[in-house]
Design a protein around this motif. Structure first.
Motif, PDB file in Angstrom:
ATOM      1  N   GLY A   1     -24.873  19.200   4.860  1.00  0.00           N
ATOM      2  CA  GLY A   1     -25.766  19.166   3.708  1.00  0.00           C
ATOM      3  C   GLY A   1     -26.865  18.136   3.855  1.00  0.00           C
ATOM      4  O   GLY A   1     -28.028  18.388   3.505  1.00  0.00           O
ATOM      5  N   VAL A   2     -26.516  16.973   4.396  1.00  0.00           N
ATOM      6  CA  VAL A   2     -27.508  15.921   4.605  1.00  0.00           C
ATOM      7  C   VAL A   2     -28.539  16.348   5.646  1.00  0.00           C
ATOM      8  O   VAL A   2     -29.740  16.065   5.510  1.00  0.00           O
ATOM      9  N   ILE A   3     -28.096  17.046   6.684  1.00  0.00           N
ATOM     10  CA  ILE A   3     -29.022  17.526   7.712  1.00  0.00           C
ATOM     11  C   ILE A   3     -29.997  18.543   7.131  1.00  0.00           C
ATOM     12  O   ILE A   3     -31.175  18.591   7.521  1.00  0.00           O
ATOM     13  N   CYS A   4     -29.564  19.355   6.183  1.00  0.00           N
ATOM     14  CA  CYS A   4     -30.487  20.298   5.536  1.00  0.00           C
ATOM     15  C   CYS A   4     -31.612  19.537   4.838  1.00  0.00           C
ATOM     16  O   CYS A   4     -32.794  19.901   4.962  1.00  0.00           O
ATOM     17  N   LEU A   5     -31.262  18.471   4.106  1.00  0.00           N
ATOM     18  CA  LEU A   5     -32.284  17.672   3.434  1.00  0.00           C
ATOM     19  C   LEU A   5     -33.170  16.964   4.458  1.00  0.00           C
ATOM     20  O   LEU A   5     -34.395  16.898   4.293  1.00  0.00           O
ATOM     21  N   ALA A   6     -32.568  16.421   5.523  1.00  0.00           N
ATOM     22  CA  ALA A   6     -33.350  15.738   6.559  1.00  0.00           C
ATOM     23  C   ALA A   6     -34.316  16.702   7.243  1.00  0.00           C
ATOM     24  O   ALA A   6     -35.448  16.322   7.572  1.00  0.00           O
TER      25      ALA A   6
ATOM     26  N   SER B   1     -33.798   5.265   7.356  1.00  0.00           N
ATOM     27  CA  SER B   1     -32.550   5.340   8.106  1.00  0.00           C
ATOM     28  C   SER B   1     -31.334   5.473   7.197  1.00  0.00           C
ATOM     29  O   SER B   1     -30.253   5.845   7.659  1.00  0.00           O
ATOM     30  N   MET B   2     -31.504   5.170   5.913  1.00  0.00           N
ATOM     31  CA  MET B   2     -30.413   5.383   4.967  1.00  0.00           C
ATOM     32  C   MET B   2     -30.063   6.862   4.847  1.00  0.00           C
ATOM     33  O   MET B   2     -28.907   7.217   4.594  1.00  0.00           O
ATOM     34  N   TRP B   3     -31.044   7.733   5.056  1.00  0.00           N
ATOM     35  CA  TRP B   3     -30.850   9.157   4.797  1.00  0.00           C
ATOM     36  C   TRP B   3     -30.985  10.002   6.062  1.00  0.00           C
ATOM     37  O   TRP B   3     -30.382  11.075   6.147  1.00  0.00           O
ATOM     38  N   LEU B   4     -31.782   9.534   7.018  1.00  0.00           N
ATOM     39  CA  LEU B   4     -31.907  10.229   8.295  1.00  0.00           C
ATOM     40  C   LEU B   4     -31.060   9.502   9.331  1.00  0.00           C
ATOM     41  O   LEU B   4     -30.628   8.370   9.129  1.00  0.00           O
ATOM     42  N   SER B   5     -30.848  10.136  10.467  1.00  0.00           N
ATOM     43  CA  SER B   5     -30.113   9.468  11.539  1.00  0.00           C
ATOM     44  C   SER B   5     -30.961   8.335  12.109  1.00  0.00           C
ATOM     45  O   SER B   5     -32.194   8.357  12.049  1.00  0.00           O
ATOM     46  N   ASN B   6     -30.297   7.325  12.656  1.00  0.00           N
ATOM     47  CA  ASN B   6     -31.009   6.190  13.237  1.00  0.00           C
ATOM     48  C   ASN B   6     -31.953   6.638  14.349  1.00  0.00           C
ATOM     49  O   ASN B   6     -33.073   6.118  14.482  1.00  0.00           O
ATOM     50  N   THR B   7     -31.496   7.582  15.149  1.00  0.00           N
ATOM     51  CA  THR B   7     -32.318   8.062  16.260  1.00  0.00           C
ATOM     52  C   THR B   7     -33.566   8.781  15.762  1.00  0.00           C
ATOM     53  O   THR B   7     -34.680   8.539  16.241  1.00  0.00           O
TER      54      THR B   7
ATOM     55  N   SER C   1     -41.821  -3.719  18.110  1.00  0.00           N
ATOM     56  CA  SER C   1     -40.988  -2.690  18.735  1.00  0.00           C
ATOM     57  C   SER C   1     -39.510  -2.943  18.468  1.00  0.00           C
ATOM     58  O   SER C   1     -38.771  -2.036  18.049  1.00  0.00           O
ATOM     59  N   LEU C   2     -39.061  -4.172  18.703  1.00  0.00           N
ATOM     60  CA  LEU C   2     -37.646  -4.483  18.503  1.00  0.00           C
ATOM     61  C   LEU C   2     -37.264  -4.438  17.031  1.00  0.00           C
ATOM     62  O   LEU C   2     -36.127  -4.079  16.689  1.00  0.00           O
ATOM     63  N   SER C   3     -38.199  -4.798  16.163  1.00  0.00           N
ATOM     64  CA  SER C   3     -37.862  -4.803  14.735  1.00  0.00           C
ATOM     65  C   SER C   3     -37.528  -3.400  14.244  1.00  0.00           C
ATOM     66  O   SER C   3     -36.703  -3.244  13.328  1.00  0.00           O
ATOM     67  N   ILE C   4     -38.117  -2.378  14.836  1.00  0.00           N
ATOM     68  CA  ILE C   4     -37.874  -1.004  14.380  1.00  0.00           C
ATOM     69  C   ILE C   4     -36.466  -0.549  14.742  1.00  0.00           C
ATOM     70  O   ILE C   4     -35.757   0.041  13.926  1.00  0.00           O
ATOM     71  N   THR C   5     -36.019  -0.823  15.958  1.00  0.00           N
ATOM     72  CA  THR C   5     -34.662  -0.404  16.327  1.00  0.00           C
ATOM     73  C   THR C   5     -33.614  -1.180  15.548  1.00  0.00           C
ATOM     74  O   THR C   5     -32.592  -0.628  15.130  1.00  0.00           O
ATOM     75  N   TYR C   6     -33.859  -2.474  15.288  1.00  0.00           N
ATOM     76  CA  TYR C   6     -32.899  -3.249  14.504  1.00  0.00           C
ATOM     77  C   TYR C   6     -32.884  -2.786  13.054  1.00  0.00           C
ATOM     78  O   TYR C   6     -31.819  -2.728  12.425  1.00  0.00           O
ATOM     79  N   ALA C   7     -34.050  -2.462  12.512  1.00  0.00           N
ATOM     80  CA  ALA C   7     -34.117  -1.987  11.125  1.00  0.00           C
ATOM     81  C   ALA C   7     -33.417  -0.639  10.978  1.00  0.00           C
ATOM     82  O   ALA C   7     -32.779  -0.375   9.955  1.00  0.00           O
ATOM     83  N   ALA C   8     -33.535   0.231  11.979  1.00  0.00           N
ATOM     84  CA  ALA C   8     -32.844   1.522  11.927  1.00  0.00           C
ATOM     85  C   ALA C   8     -31.331   1.316  11.899  1.00  0.00           C
ATOM     86  O   ALA C   8     -30.605   2.013  11.168  1.00  0.00           O
ATOM     87  N   THR C   9     -30.842   0.365  12.681  1.00  0.00           N
ATOM     88  CA  THR C   9     -29.412   0.059  12.674  1.00  0.00           C
ATOM     89  C   THR C   9     -28.983  -0.487  11.318  1.00  0.00           C
ATOM     90  O   THR C   9     -27.940  -0.102  10.780  1.00  0.00           O
ATOM     91  N   ILE C  10     -29.777  -1.391  10.757  1.00  0.00           N
ATOM     92  CA  ILE C  10     -29.433  -1.984   9.458  1.00  0.00           C
ATOM     93  C   ILE C  10     -29.443  -0.927   8.363  1.00  0.00           C
ATOM     94  O   ILE C  10     -28.547  -0.884   7.506  1.00  0.00           O
ATOM     95  N   GLY C  11     -30.436  -0.042   8.366  1.00  0.00           N
ATOM     96  CA  GLY C  11     -30.504   1.001   7.347  1.00  0.00           C
ATOM     97  C   GLY C  11     -29.338   1.964   7.411  1.00  0.00           C
ATOM     98  O   GLY C  11     -28.871   2.464   6.380  1.00  0.00           O
ATOM     99  N   GLY C  12     -28.836   2.234   8.618  1.00  0.00           N
ATOM    100  CA  GLY C  12     -27.700   3.137   8.749  1.00  0.00           C
ATOM    101  C   GLY C  12     -26.422   2.611   8.143  1.00  0.00           C
ATOM    102  O   GLY C  12     -25.489   3.380   7.878  1.00  0.00           O
TER     103      GLY C  12
ATOM    104  N   ILE D   1     -22.885   5.987   3.271  1.00  0.00           N
ATOM    105  CA  ILE D   1     -21.742   6.513   4.009  1.00  0.00           C
ATOM    106  C   ILE D   1     -22.170   7.599   4.983  1.00  0.00           C
ATOM    107  O   ILE D   1     -21.472   7.908   5.951  1.00  0.00           O
ATOM    108  N   THR D   2     -23.364   8.182   4.741  1.00  0.00           N
ATOM    109  CA  THR D   2     -23.896   9.213   5.641  1.00  0.00           C
ATOM    110  C   THR D   2     -24.988   8.661   6.551  1.00  0.00           C
ATOM    111  O   THR D   2     -25.615   9.426   7.279  1.00  0.00           O
ATOM    112  N   GLY D   3     -25.234   7.353   6.503  1.00  0.00           N
ATOM    113  CA  GLY D   3     -26.330   6.777   7.262  1.00  0.00           C
ATOM    114  C   GLY D   3     -26.144   6.846   8.760  1.00  0.00           C
ATOM    115  O   GLY D   3     -27.117   6.940   9.508  1.00  0.00           O
ATOM    116  N   THR D   4     -24.900   6.808   9.218  1.00  0.00           N
ATOM    117  CA  THR D   4     -24.623   6.881  10.651  1.00  0.00           C
ATOM    118  C   THR D   4     -23.259   7.519  10.851  1.00  0.00           C
ATOM    119  O   THR D   4     -22.408   7.523   9.937  1.00  0.00           O
ATOM    120  N   SER D   5     -23.044   8.074  12.032  1.00  0.00           N
ATOM    121  CA  SER D   5     -21.801   8.811  12.288  1.00  0.00           C
ATOM    122  C   SER D   5     -20.574   7.920  12.217  1.00  0.00           C
ATOM    123  O   SER D   5     -19.483   8.385  11.843  1.00  0.00           O
TER     124      SER D   5
END
Length: 638
Positions: A98-103, A142-148, A276-287, A291-295
């Protein structure tokens, strides 16, 4: 020499086939374990070790390795084939779908890009505020989409801004040098009145190429040179030129070439690294927040609910309340750490919002961001619909069972039938039905921005998303990987292996809870740097559950910190996919990632420890050994 060459060829062949050799040797070398000790515990341990080695070494794809329990458990008599198969598709799989449909709808209609650009426009172009703005929008997405997916979407926007900063820096050097040369020209005019026409033409030919390159570079980046300079300048000056022609000097320091980027100064390079580094760290933090932020969050939720079905403490609301302060604290501390590491400690200079303090480069960068935002045009009908579904899904998740007041599930007669997956699948299904065009005529119709523009213009009832859109984003490998983790956990429970592991950990009963939590955080954070996050957590969760039951601690005391810290694999490009994406842009080196990631790791462990020992205790009632864990412990020992 021939023998040495033959040895080298043999070593190369072995190294090339190392994964195949590992796949064959590991099961054969461990086979005596179930043969010498023919019991369900040893058979389950054999399957667990083989699967864990495959996951950690990545000798086979993660999804393929997750299928090992599907055929080894029935062969060794641990679980029936039908029982194993039922573990591969759980409630969290429907939640993810369901989350992937919204993403898919968010990405198809560029709502994520509009949100990101708008937040960066609010933050401004000062280096410190620019980094913080990108981090905030990355955390939110990243709270709603995958970190990648979030990293892959935000990095091109950040790269465009960085290239604008770099090119403006080169232009600034050009402008300064031209200004100096102009002053010299005025002082030397009297000495150069008799410059011959031949000499003028020679100078023109000699420097024409340099100026053409400069003008082309300026035009590509939306800049304009001061009038009066360039090839025309030599022709229209009527011979009133100095002996030394106006030229573009090299920057004070030689530009460093990395990828396709030129860094006029060291500070420009530091800004590129920091952003550049701030974006990857922020994606990790947002996930971490949802509960659906990351696998890994989904793996924890499903394994916990399977092991402790009587525990009704983990849902979208409780997890959000616990993890949101963690993310906010980590966001600020990570930003401060990166700022001090790459930009220095002068926050007043890099974070001022005053327009008087803005340089020409920063103003041009803000203009570039605004141009990118204007390219999106006015907000379209599909974006509005997607935003409404986004808000509706979040509200329904929060109000299902908030805890302090009755939720909307209390309106139904039968209790316990509806979960977060019910909401996500229902709204995801509706997205396949709602037309992407307005159902009423309008003076300005929304133009499709998806991949199937022509097809949707012909079909007025084309839906918000198609199955192709969903299929493109659905991570089936993660679904199978999570299912393999559930199968392993079920085998450990049925065979009694988890109880045996718990008994072996009894010597740790003398340690205080904070020491157990700290050891858990440090161990998981270290292992996840070299192994995939889902595989690491899948291996550790059953062990930590048994440890907590043995020590009569609330299992959440160790399971939640482990789930949080398994995402902190940020020191190496192989730690997680967002790291690899950022590294591929060429602004950072491995040494930069190790240095910055080590600090982020320490920040994460510190904040998780702080959370679990403070506001986590009353939220999850961690000070007591719960009855649902006691019932599981008694049942397991029987």
């Amino acid at each position: 020499m021939r023998l040495d060459g033959a040895k080298m060829d043999l070593i190369k062949k072995i190294w090339t086939a190392r994964k195949l050799i590992l796949v064959v040797l590991i099961p054969l070398s461990l086979l005596p374990l179930p043969l010498i000790h023919p019991c369900s515990e040893s058979s389950c341990a054999y399957v667990l070790i083989v699967t864990a080695v495959y996951w950690v070494s990545e000798a086979v794809p993660l999804g393929a390795a997750a299928l090992v329990p599907a055929f080894l458990y029935p062969l060794f008599g641990v679980l029936k084939s039908s029982e194993v198969a039922s573990e591969y598709f759980k409630d969290t799989t429907l939640l993810l779908m369901g989350v992937i449909c919204l993403a898919a709808s968010i990405e198809k209609w560029n709502l994520h890009k509009r949100i990101a650009l708008r937040m960066v426009m609010i933050a401004g172009a000062k280096p410190g505020m620019l980094v913080l703005g990108f981090m905030c929008c990355t955390v939110f997405l990243s709270m709603w989409l995958s970190n990648t997916s979030t990293t892959a979407m935000v990095m091109p926007i950040a790269e465009a801004v960085l290239q604008q900063l770099i090119c403006t820096g080169i232009a600034d050097s050009l402008e300064d040098s031209v200004t100096v040369d102009t002053q010299d020209e005025e002082s030397d005019k009297e000495e150069n009145q008799e410059l011959s026409t031949n000499h003028l033409q020679l100078l023109d030919r000699k420097h024409n190429e340099n100026h053409e390159v400069c003008i082309l570079n300026e035009e590509l980046n939306g800049l304009t040179l001061k009038p009066g300079f360039g090839p025309e300048f030599f022709k229209e000056s009527n011979g009133n030129l100095p002996e030394a022609p106006v030229s573009i000097p090299a920057p004070p320091k030689k530009p460093k070439k990395q990828g396709d980027s030129l860094y006029p100064t060291k500070r420009d390079h530091m800004i590129c690294k920091c952003l550049s580094l701030s974006i990857t760290y922020a994606a990790t933090i947002g996930g971490l927040i949802t509960i659906t932020g990351t696998s890994t969050n989904l793996i924890f939720a499903e394994q916990f609910n399977n092991r402790y079905p009587e525990a009704k403490v983990i849902n979208f609301g409780t997890w959000f309340i616990f993890s949101l302060p963690i993310a906010l604290i980590m966001l600020m501390l990570t930003w401060i750490w990166l700022h001090c590491l790459f930009l220095g400690c002068n926050f007043r200079e890099t974070c001022s919002l005053s327009k008087k303090r803005k340089t020409r480069r920063e103003l041009l960068s803000e203009k570039r961001i605004q141009e990118e935002y204007q390219k999106l045009g006015p907000i379209s009908y599909p974006e509005v619909v997607t935003g409404i579904f986004f808000i509706l899904m979040t509200v329904l998740w929060f109000t299902r069972e908030p805890g302090f007041v009755p939720g909307w599930t209390s309106l139904f007669e039968k209790k316990g039938y509806r979960t977060d997956a019910t909401v996500s699948v229902l709204l995801g299904f509706i997205l396949f039905l709602i037309p992407a065009r307005k159902p009423w005529p309008s003076a300005f119709s929304s133009k499709s921005k998806g991949e199937d523009d022509d097809e949707e213009e012909e079909d007025p009832l084309a839906p918000m998303i198609t199955w192709k859109d969903f299929q493109r984003l659905m991570p089936w490998e993660i679904v199978i990987l999570v299912g393999g983790g559930y199968a392993l956990a079920a085998g450990c429970k049925v065979s009694g292996l988890s109880v045996w592991i718990g008994r072996q950990l009894e010597p740790m009963s003398g340690l205080p809870p904070w020491a157990v939590i700290l050891l858990t955080c440090l161990l998981v954070s270290a292992v996840t740097e070299f192994a995939s996050n889902p595989a690491t957590l899948t291996v550790f969760l059953p062990i930590l559950s048994a440890l907590s039951e043995t020590l009569h601690m609330n299992p959440l005391h160790t399971l939640i910190p482990a789930t949080m810290c398994v995402s902190f694999g940020v020191m190496l490009p192989v730690g997680n996919p967002p790291n690899a994406i950022v590294f591929s842009y060429g602004h950072v080196q491995i040494s930069d990632m190790v240095k910055a990631g080590f600090g982020v790791n320490l920040i994460g462990v510190f904040v998780v420890m702080l959370a679990i020992m403070t506001w986590g205790e009353p939220l999850f009632n961690l000070s007591e050994f719960p009855t649902w864990a006691l019932m599981r412990n008694v049942t397991g020992s029987l």
